[in-house]
Write a protein that holds these residues in place. Structure first.
Motif, short mmCIF file in Angstrom:
data_model
loop_
_atom_site.label_atom_id
_atom_site.label_comp_id
_atom_site.label_asym_id
_atom_site.label_seq_id
_atom_site.Cartn_x
_atom_site.Cartn_y
_atom_site.Cartn_z
N PRO A 179 -14.61 -7.66 -1.25
CA PRO A 179 -13.59 -7.01 -2.08
C PRO A 179 -13.62 -7.43 -3.55
N VAL A 180 -14.38 -8.50 -3.86
CA VAL A 180 -14.59 -8.86 -5.28
C VAL A 180 -16.08 -9.07 -5.49
N ASP A 218 -11.64 -7.66 -11.04
CA ASP A 218 -11.57 -6.39 -10.29
C ASP A 218 -11.54 -6.63 -8.78
N ILE A 219 -10.68 -5.87 -8.09
CA ILE A 219 -10.67 -5.86 -6.61
C ILE A 219 -11.14 -4.47 -6.17
N PHE A 220 -12.11 -4.45 -5.24
CA PHE A 220 -12.67 -3.16 -4.79
C PHE A 220 -12.16 -2.77 -3.41
N ALA A 221 -12.01 -1.46 -3.23
CA ALA A 221 -11.80 -0.94 -1.87
C ALA A 221 -13.11 -1.15 -1.12
N THR A 222 -13.03 -1.66 0.11
CA THR A 222 -14.28 -2.03 0.80
C THR A 222 -14.84 -0.89 1.65
N ALA A 223 -14.08 0.20 1.75
CA ALA A 223 -14.58 1.41 2.44
C ALA A 223 -13.69 2.57 2.02
N ASN A 224 -14.13 3.79 2.32
CA ASN A 224 -13.31 4.96 2.01
C ASN A 224 -12.03 4.94 2.85
N GLY A 225 -10.95 5.42 2.27
CA GLY A 225 -9.71 5.47 3.05
C GLY A 225 -8.54 5.94 2.21
N ASP A 272 -14.39 1.53 -5.33
CA ASP A 272 -13.38 1.85 -6.35
C ASP A 272 -12.57 0.61 -6.68
N VAL A 273 -12.28 0.41 -7.97
CA VAL A 273 -11.37 -0.68 -8.35
C VAL A 273 -9.96 -0.22 -7.99
N ILE A 274 -9.23 -1.03 -7.20
CA ILE A 274 -7.88 -0.64 -6.79
C ILE A 274 -6.83 -1.55 -7.41
N ALA A 275 -7.23 -2.77 -7.82
CA ALA A 275 -6.25 -3.72 -8.35
C ALA A 275 -6.99 -4.88 -9.02
N TYR A 276 -6.20 -5.89 -9.49
CA TYR A 276 -6.79 -7.04 -10.18
C TYR A 276 -6.25 -8.32 -9.58
N VAL A 277 -7.13 -9.31 -9.46
CA VAL A 277 -6.78 -10.58 -8.81
C VAL A 277 -5.59 -11.24 -9.52
N GLY A 278 -4.68 -11.81 -8.70
CA GLY A 278 -3.51 -12.48 -9.26
C GLY A 278 -3.13 -13.71 -8.47
N ASN A 279 -1.88 -14.09 -8.61
CA ASN A 279 -1.41 -15.31 -7.98
C ASN A 279 0.04 -15.10 -7.49
N THR A 280 0.31 -13.88 -7.04
CA THR A 280 1.67 -13.53 -6.63
C THR A 280 1.91 -13.88 -5.17
N GLY A 281 3.18 -14.03 -4.80
CA GLY A 281 3.53 -14.36 -3.41
C GLY A 281 3.26 -15.81 -3.10
N LYS A 282 3.05 -16.12 -1.82
CA LYS A 282 2.79 -17.51 -1.40
C LYS A 282 1.33 -17.84 -1.66
N SER A 283 1.07 -18.38 -2.86
CA SER A 283 -0.32 -18.61 -3.28
C SER A 283 -0.38 -19.87 -4.12
N THR A 284 -1.46 -20.63 -3.95
CA THR A 284 -1.57 -21.90 -4.67
C THR A 284 -2.51 -21.81 -5.86
N GLY A 285 -3.03 -20.63 -6.16
CA GLY A 285 -3.93 -20.46 -7.29
C GLY A 285 -4.41 -19.03 -7.31
N PRO A 286 -4.95 -18.55 -8.45
CA PRO A 286 -5.44 -17.17 -8.53
C PRO A 286 -6.52 -16.92 -7.47
N HIS A 287 -6.24 -16.00 -6.58
CA HIS A 287 -7.26 -15.66 -5.57
C HIS A 287 -6.89 -14.34 -4.90
#
Ligand code: ZN
Length: 329
Positions: A179-180, A218-225, A272-287
């Motif tokens: 996905p990245v 960039d985060i990619f869609a890993t298949a059509n859908g 397709d790029v669908i979103a961008y990596v972040g650090n939202t929610g229960k997360s300890t670092g950008p991933h």
């Protein structure tokens, strides 16, 4: 030879005169004797004539016999060629059943269906009483068998063309890339399975795979859908869920920002790029936390990068992702 001899005269007893009378000097006697000779000669002659007809073939019969021989050898040749064609046909059938149909997950075709009931019919009995009947019958049977096999084979190929179209579509809808962008696998952070929770520090089952990457990657869609969910999810932060059909669903979590214009129901293609990596929610670092589900059951995502990774890279990824004991969640 009493018939032709007149040396021993013939007599007949006359009851009126009570005398033996000579009869071989009468006209009637000579007439009868001549007739007997003529009839006897004719019968012998006719017999000899008939015998000759049967013993010595006429030119027309000779020609027919020659023709018959030529037809016979032509049939022998045809029969041999049909044997060769049937052999090729058998090879095609084998390849069909053991390769093409296996590849496209189709059942093999039963032999009875491929050959039909060619020999179990009275259709060929008409040849039985011919001198060359056996070869004609065999050749006809082989020809019919080949026809039947060709028909079944062409039906099989039609079916396989449809299956491969379906298969192609299916391949487009099965998650098959990372996905990245992760060329040197340096972004592989933590794998699927039992891991230490980064916040509670207890062992928990990690249902996805983590890719560490700078915010905005960039985060990619890993298949059509089709996007079935886009927004905030408890624990996941900003999250996208894509339904790929064929019972496959993927999830992308801790997103910084969604790609502009995407909403629930948007169709996406693999890459397709669908979103961008972040650090939202229960997360300890950008991933990026990435999940694959099949029929509602979580799968190990590392088995779904087959378009992306060589076997060596795949091994390396398993090594890296199972090394890290702690997830980013
Ligand atoms: Zn995670």
């Amino acid at each position: 030879m009493a018939l032709f001899s007149s040396e021993n005269p013939h007599y007949k007893y006359n009851r009126k005169t009570l005398k033996y009378e000579r009869i071989d000097n009468t006209f009637k006697y000579h007439l009868m004797r001549t007739l007997r000779v003529v009839i006897f000669g004719s019968v012998i002659g006719f017999g000899v004539f008939i015998a000759l007809i049967f013993l010595i073939p006429s030119p027309a019969q000779k020609r027919l016999a020659e023709e018959n021989d030529r037809i016979n050898s032509q049939y022998q040749l045809l029969s041999k060629q049909l044997d060769e064609a049937l052999e090729v046909m058998n090879l095609i059938q084998e390849r069909d059943d053991n390769f093409y149909r296996v590849m496209l997950q189709a059942d093999s075709i039963p032999a009875a269906l491929r050959t039909g009931n060619i020999t179990n019919t009275t259709r060929y009995d008409q040849w039985d009483n011919l001198r060359t009947g056996t070869i004609v019958k065999e050749t006809s049977q082989k020809m019919d068998l080949l026809n039947r096999m060709l028909y079944t084979q062409s039906r099989s190929f039609d079916e396989l063309v449809n299956l491969s179209k379906e298969h192609e579509d299916r391949l487009l809808h099965i998650p098959a890339i990372q996905p990245v962008s992760n060329k040197d696998l340096k972004r592989t952070a933590s794998g699927y399975g039992r891991r230490i929770d980064p916040i509670y520090k207890t062992i928990r089952f990690h249902k996805g795979m983590d890719f560490s990457a700078p915010i905005g990657t960039d985060i990619f869609a890993t298949a059509n859908g089709t996007i079935t969910s886009i927004g905030w999810k408890q624990g996941y932060g900003n999250c996208i869920v894509i339904d790929h059909g064929y019972d496959y669903v993927t999830l992308y979590a801790h997103i910084h920002k969604f790609k502009k214009g995407l909403r629930r129901g948007s169709k996406v293609s693999r890459g397709d790029v669908i979103a961008y990596v972040g650090n939202t929610g229960k997360s300890t670092g950008p991933h990026l936390h990435y999940e694959v589900r099949y029929k509602g059951v979580h799968q190990n995502p590392q088995n779904y990068y087959f378009l992306d990774l060589t076997p060596e890279e795949y091994d390396e990824m398993i090594r890296i992702s199972s090394n890290s004991s702690q997830t980013f969640d």
